[in-house]
Design an enzyme around this catalytic site. Structure first.
Site, PDB file in Angstrom:
ATOM      1  N   GLU B 256       0.894  -1.156   0.000  1.00  0.00           N
ATOM      2  CA  GLU B 256       0.000   0.000   0.000  1.00  0.00           C
ATOM      3  C   GLU B 256       0.932   1.205   0.000  1.00  0.00           C
ATOM      4  O   GLU B 256       1.634   1.458   0.968  1.00  0.00           O
ATOM      5  CB  GLU B 256      -0.877  -0.084   1.250  1.00  0.00           C
ATOM      6  CG  GLU B 256      -2.099   0.786   1.204  1.00  0.00           C
ATOM      7  CD  GLU B 256      -1.916   1.973   2.106  1.00  0.00           C
ATOM      8  OE1 GLU B 256      -1.521   3.035   1.574  1.00  0.00           O
ATOM      9  OE2 GLU B 256      -2.150   1.839   3.309  1.00  0.00           O
ATOM     10  N   CYS B 295      -2.502   8.509   3.863  1.00  0.00           N
ATOM     11  CA  CYS B 295      -2.340   7.929   2.521  1.00  0.00           C
ATOM     12  C   CYS B 295      -3.591   8.134   1.683  1.00  0.00           C
ATOM     13  O   CYS B 295      -3.532   8.067   0.466  1.00  0.00           O
ATOM     14  CB  CYS B 295      -1.980   6.452   2.614  1.00  0.00           C
ATOM     15  SG  CYS B 295      -3.122   5.513   3.626  1.00  0.00           S
TER      16      CYS B 295
END
Lengths: 516, 516
Positions: B256, B295
């Site tokens: 990720e 994020c």
């Protein structure tokens, strides 16, 4: 002399650069050439993106399914011509050739029929609508949509038809254009099939392209939503998976590689019964079918000490009855391996195994003066833990008996030393034995095939890859997963969570998303 | 002075080698040290395999679920102590600290509650039994079993609690032992949580180990059924994915990484309505919450030309009202970024963006004499197609308005230039606009968040990662997938097709496999 061409940007064209020669592996006669290089991959990828992708995505799942069924029919109609090519360039008996071709047409038809289960609007819902807020109004729905990229398929030489059919069926049903690369040694069959596919006009232009030579230059050009599916050696598999561009761009990669497949005979099995009979028949088939050139073929045969003498005797009897020779002769039951390189590799591998085992029949010595023949070979391990036994895939008609105590957990431990396999075949009618094997061996394998009294006459052997169940395995087997009905299509789809007002999402995604 | 220790093979021990210093990012005061090296990874992995794995796998899903619930409760009870650490070492406001901690405890509790849906016998069936032979007797059943390996979790500095909780919840529920590595800059919080976890004795010994320093030495030791889950930069992500050992052994990797997330405002949106209000509120939150160190934070704001003046004005007003400073002061709404390195990287990134955009507020200049503060910054692109806008993730309180025509397809095209994202937020009440966006943007994103009139007051913003829906995205976002309820657990499980006599398989797998 045939020169195998590539189908690039809507036309057939010859490659250039280094030449590869294709032979009849039974006679060593030269059949054709191909050129390794000279393919405009940038053009090919652009053609797939600009022509193939929009055309395929404008079709419904149902329309793409119809195209797969039509391809299946088309190839089946040419079965006799294709069998002849398979025998000549692949060294396949008629039975081996049908196994490959019917595998392809069956898989295409199977995926064609799955389209009926897929949504008309093209938005594939994954699971139910989920409440995400304090009230059901704010909800989540997972969907699958086709990845707008290109699928590069690198096929192995052993199943030029089936391997290509398996990969293209899943990608095309998803709506993703394909570039099919054939394994060089046996590329004549894939080339001829590609000609039939192109000539038929069944697929929209740009959705199917074909390369007979190398595709390594294409890897550096792939983009994030493209994908690579590879079948072949773990060495090449690792090069692909570690390719700098694929790593940097998170291109999806599916690898189906070496697998030192196990057959495990249970201590409960009666030598006069149907379970034992299936064990012998399946293991003998795996050694000789396709001259052992199946990624699913049994390489290690775990036999309880008490059953060893009978198992050896019956396997040797079967193998001795296998007539080896040019498969153009109908009496022949096992042909040569595919190429001089394959022969050299099989012989070298056998020599390594013979350092830790005894030959019960066969071995690396030449069989005839001409042709890439190797004798069906049964070995017996001197040491059940020798690493070569568990780690070396000899891709030919060769397997090793590994005697073990008969303790179920010990059998599983030894089988798992393979470090990850495509399939293991288990022979037992004892529930506790099977429970132990399934719990301990399933995580190391993509597939477990259980032979028992009641499966006699009902089951295809463990070497057959059926489209309804997954094909692939962890670790040494490549870590990939193909087929498995719709599971295999998902490799070409992106899963996305859609969050929002449930009623509004229902209007866009289809009413199912508004229920749940 | 604190020295952060590692929890290795059942005891806390100091590392050795290079030292990293942890600061209070508001005051630059030194808080603690950690050592990068000196961890016995061979011992740690052996301990996980020999102690943690059998203990976890001897527990049922239900028992592992209970353990997760107990961990959630334990950490929630220490909330105030942990908030104080988060503020001190992470520069988090109380709201930001709760976001992280409640994210962790919520996710642990959520996965604890999922255990009730999982089978008592530990064999997780995937789909129905499938007929494979001519009669239903020979059938196939896909199952999931836990992979008997170790999960190495490499967490990011921005969510020391939530990030760790998200990863460990899925692995532990599956029955897989974890090694948790904390992001160095903010490691004090993860370290304190690890102490609580270990002291509690809730998890069996060997199932949870903790590293404050580097874990790169562990990558070369992982085996085929082990796994790595990483959150962080795409550069480090590519190093992990391309690691020679992981590639050679087909170790599973979930990444990720960077994501230049988009918010897209629809041309149909009324500036006086609830959809517009949500757009403004969510974008302003994403810029300032956690000082933009999420994020999932919006980095690109696509606004139709007609709505540009109003959108700018309202965003600037919100941002101007955000008090920046030391979060120990309760009136402060935005703290510093996490470290001197983070500050330098944010400033450098802003300078790159300013080459292709104008600053509407903020910018890279210093805010106070001391501390790693940066002003909330709103830019406006001069050229909607400039690559830096779409490719550079500035990991701080910074986003760029990109004016566009208002045409839905053009908005989607621009958003997709991000090359793969974790989440895009879409603001529209028009069905056709949303249909266009979902079909074209979903394949490029792990999640789409749709804001509309009816979601006002109902929805958490797009920056929140909810455990019921997947987190991850293709391409630049890393190509991974976490959470999504049971989907996230499957990363730690192996899918295997079991083929055999349906009645016999039913006895071993559970009766469901005998129906179908």
């Amino acid at each position: 002399m045939n020169v195998l061409q590539n189908y690039v940007c809507g036309r057939w064209q010859s490659g250039s650069g280094a030449t590869k020669t294709l032979h009849d592996p039974s006679t060593e006669a030269v059949l054709a050439h191909l050129h390794e290089g000279g393919v405009d991959f940038e053009g090919m990828l652009a053609h797939a993106r600009q022509k193939g992708l929009p055309s395929l995505q404008a079709m419904t799942f149902a329309q793409r399914g119809e195209a797969l069924k039509a391809l299946s029919k088309l190839i089946h109609e040419k079965r006799d011509e294709l069998i002849a090519i398979s025998t000549q360039n692949g060294g396949n008996t008629r039975g081996d050739a049908k196994f490959d071709l019917d595998g392809m047409t069956g898989t295409l038809a199977f995926y064609g029929s799955l389209a009926a289960n897929l949504p008309q609007n093209g938005i594939w819902l994954d699971g139910d609508s989920i409440q995400l807020g304090r009230t059901p109004r704010f909800s989540g729905q997972h969907v699958f949509l086709p990845r707008p990229g290109v699928a590069l398929h690198i096929n192995a030489f052993n199943f030029p038809a089936w391997g290509m059919g398996e990969k293209m069926a899943c990608a095309l049903l998803a709506g993703v254009p394909v570039i099919e690369k054939a394994g060089a040694a046996s590329a004549m069959l894939a080339w001829r099939i590609a000609q039939l596919v192109v000539e038929s006009g069944i697929l929209p232009e740009g959705s199917f392209q074909f390369v007979a030579g190398s595709v390594s230059g294409a890897l550096d050009l792939l983009q994030p939503l493209d994908s690579v599916a590879f079948t072949g050696s773990s060495r090449t598999g690792a090069l692909i998976r570690g390719n700098r561009n694929l790593v940097a761009r998170n291109v999806r990669v599916n690898i189906e590689a070496d697998s030192v497949n196990a057959a495990v005979l249970g201590a409960d099995v009666d030598i006069g019964g149907d379970t034992f009979a299936q064990f012998v028949a399946n293991v003998a088939t795996d050694i000789t079918q396709k001259a052992g050139q199946k990624c699913t073929a049994v390489r290690r045969i775990f036999v309880p000490q008490d059953l060893l003498a009978d198992a050896q005797e019956q396997l040797l009897e079967r193998i001795a009855a296998t007539k080896v020779g040019n498969p153009a002769d109908e009496a022949v039951r096992m042909g040569p391996v595919a190429s001089a390189e394959a022969l050299a590799s099989v012989r070298a591998g056998m020599a390594q195994l013979l350092a830790v085992s005894d030959a019960l029949c066969g071995g690396p010595q030449p069989v005839f003066d001409r042709g890439y023949f190797v004798a069906p070979t049964l070995l017996r391990a001197k040491d059940a833990n020798a690493s070569a036994i568990h780690e070396l895939e000899v891709f030919g008609p060769c397997a090793t008996i590994v005697p073990y105590s008969g303790d179920a957990a010990e059998g599983a431990r030894l089988a798992n030393l393979g470090g990850g396999g495509l399939v293991a075949s288990l022979y037992s009618d004892d529930k506790d034995t099977l429970d132990c094997w399934i719990r301990s061996m399933a995580p190391w394998h993509g597939r477990l095939w259980v032979g028992s009294e009641k499966t006699q006459g009902q089951a295809l052997g463990p070497g057959a890859v059926l489209p309804g169940t997954i094909h692939g395995g962890p670790g040494r087997a490549g870590g990939g997963e193909e087929l498995g009905a719709l599971r295999g299509v998902l490799f070409y789809m992106q899963r996305t969570a859609i969050q929002g007002d449930r009623a509004l999402l229902g209007k866009v995604l289809g009413e199912a998303a508004a229920q749940g």
